[in-house]
Design an enzyme around this catalytic site. Sequence first.
Site, PDB file in Angstrom:
ATOM      1  N   GLU B  60       0.815  -1.221   0.000  1.00 45.00           N
ATOM      2  CA  GLU B  60       0.000   0.000   0.000  1.00 45.00           C
ATOM      3  C   GLU B  60       0.850   1.272   0.000  1.00 45.00           C
ATOM      4  OE1 GLU B  60      -0.806  -2.620   1.907  1.00 45.00           O
ATOM      5  OE2 GLU B  60      -2.751  -3.189   1.089  1.00 45.00           O
ATOM      6  N   HIS B 129     -11.370  -4.543   9.584  1.00 45.83           N
ATOM      7  CA  HIS B 129     -11.771  -4.579   8.177  1.00 45.83           C
ATOM      8  C   HIS B 129     -13.039  -3.772   7.931  1.00 45.83           C
ATOM      9  CE1 HIS B 129     -11.417  -6.162   4.197  1.00 45.83           C
ATOM     10  NE2 HIS B 129     -10.699  -7.198   4.542  1.00 45.83           N
TER      11      HIS B 129
END
Lengths: 327, 323
Positions: B60, B129
């Site tokens: 990322e 999440h």
Amino acid sequence: MELTKEQRIEMYWMMLLARRLDERAWVLHRQGKIAFHISGIGQEAAQVGAAFALNRGEDWVTPYYRDLALMICLGYTPREFVLSLMGKQGEPSSGGRQMPSHWSLRRANAVSHSAPVATQACHAAGIALAMKMQKKDQVVLTTIGEGSTSQGEWYEAVNWAAVHQLPVIFLVENNQYAISVPQEKQMAVRSSADKACGLGLEGLTVDGTDPYKVYEVVARAAEKARSGNGPTVIEARMYRITPHSSDDDDRTYRSREEVEEHKQRDPILVVRSRLEQEGLLTPEQVEGMEARAREMVDDAVQFATQAPYPNVEEGTYPVYAEEVRHD
Amino acid sequence: MAKITMREAISQALWEEMERDPKVFILGEEVGVWGGTYAVTKGFYDHFGPERVRDTPIAEAAIVGAAIGASMRGLRPIAELMTINFAFSAMDHIVNEAAKMHYMFNGQMTLPMVIRTVGGGGRQLGATHSQTPDAIFAHFPGLKVVAPGTPADAKGLLKSAIRSNDPIFFIEHATLYQTRGEVPEGEHLVPIGKSTVQRTGRDVTVVTYSKGLEISLKAAEQLAKDGIEIEVVDLRTLRPLDMEPVLESFKKTNRAVIVEEGWLSFGVGAEISARIYEDAFDYVDAPIRRVAQKEVPLPYNRTLEQMALPQVEDVIKAVKEVI
């Protein structure tokens, strides 16, 4: 690719100018005239060698904070450097907004990095990705200390560049210490270039106190990158002669004897005597260079001292490229 | 006008902008052959090719870092972070680099880039999440933070974001992708930094955005049955924040409830209520109420998860409390 005599002398001059400027920054700090300095003393040879291997002004550079000599080679002037140390108006990187030595120079395609280390490696990968998409015959040089190659982002960037065969040169300036932590506590390999083999690209180690050797290796890597054959990791080995920054005392983590020993092998001295032995420079010519460097450094300090500070209202912009109201 | 889903609206915006401007390209995990985790870029790879729809390594920091680098070169990257929870792995690049580069360069370098990401809970994906940390990103000057609540706004705001010369953090809500709404075809631009009234009413001003809009509009239907008319103001952009429609509405209703999916403490509601107290104190007839997520990491079990997330009933209760 062979260096001319003039170029070899010019490279020594750049090393010398950067050194004298760097030394003056320490003095300015001790005099209380600047807030902070982080030094590149002992690392000039590798930086100058790498810079001369680039197509300066066309290629891009994402440097790290010890790269004063590299920046000088890219056309960063002593006046501009001292303006940045003092945070004065007209400083070309950021107008006093960015910390000194977090280089950026738009006209030289040099891009500033973050305080957390290794961010510049990711930017280099992105710049190189764009170059490839834009089909430009350019390369990116990104530099870093050996300690920062422990960061995940360095691996992410090197891996990415290798996967896509991007035109990047990852130059590691291994000066033996992170701040106080020596190389052996930072990595289990002998050279950070060894890390390249696990990521599928070439890794080379070179004597970072020899500007001409570094030039050769980086020029070959640049040539390779330009011809579409992807990135290279190069470790240039050297020694950081000064403390990490003006905020630490290196006596707490290394002996004076060790530092003295390396001072004897200071690249400024070694390159000078080599050029003298080869008959390219006389002691008088070196004296002339020293006088010229002194004059330029004096001028830079005087110029920056007289320069105004930024107006307070300048501090509120330009946060955005497009106008944003904060009411 | 065609009624399409939020997913289709976002996809349409991306497609149209990529057709319009060859400098626009997408990079991210699984965006290419597979078409994205939320299927937003389905079909893009075949049409635009692997150069402009780039599958990246799972990295990322490098995704956002490379987007920064590419945008410096004048390209217009759209970096997709599979979920907002993964943005934390790229945090330095988002808040230290993207947000600050323009200022630290004194305007000599612009970053015309979009970070598209998916936030929000309600799909039983557990604490790491399912987060709604929008306020964190809105805290940083230099970023523009956009979070649409309707398909039409999603399309119009994303198109504006891609054309913007500033780094945009664009947050889509995972449970809104199937939401349907009328969306103008072709050129439809919604300006960044403009709040809007989504439902008019005289009794209470409800300020919200993204998923909170859906909840608030449902609450409005039920409250209307009791004769209570709330006015729903949709922020759409968190930074720069447009308070004008909020204050205008509040000066009419003199009462406000703020609805967000993120946690209560230091959240969007705190900011909005502070600004109302600062700028419209003379109009305050009741304490301002905030409806937000309970202060726990979002649990996996459905009952527990719904307990923690703000519900329609919570909005109704808060509205009745301020009347």
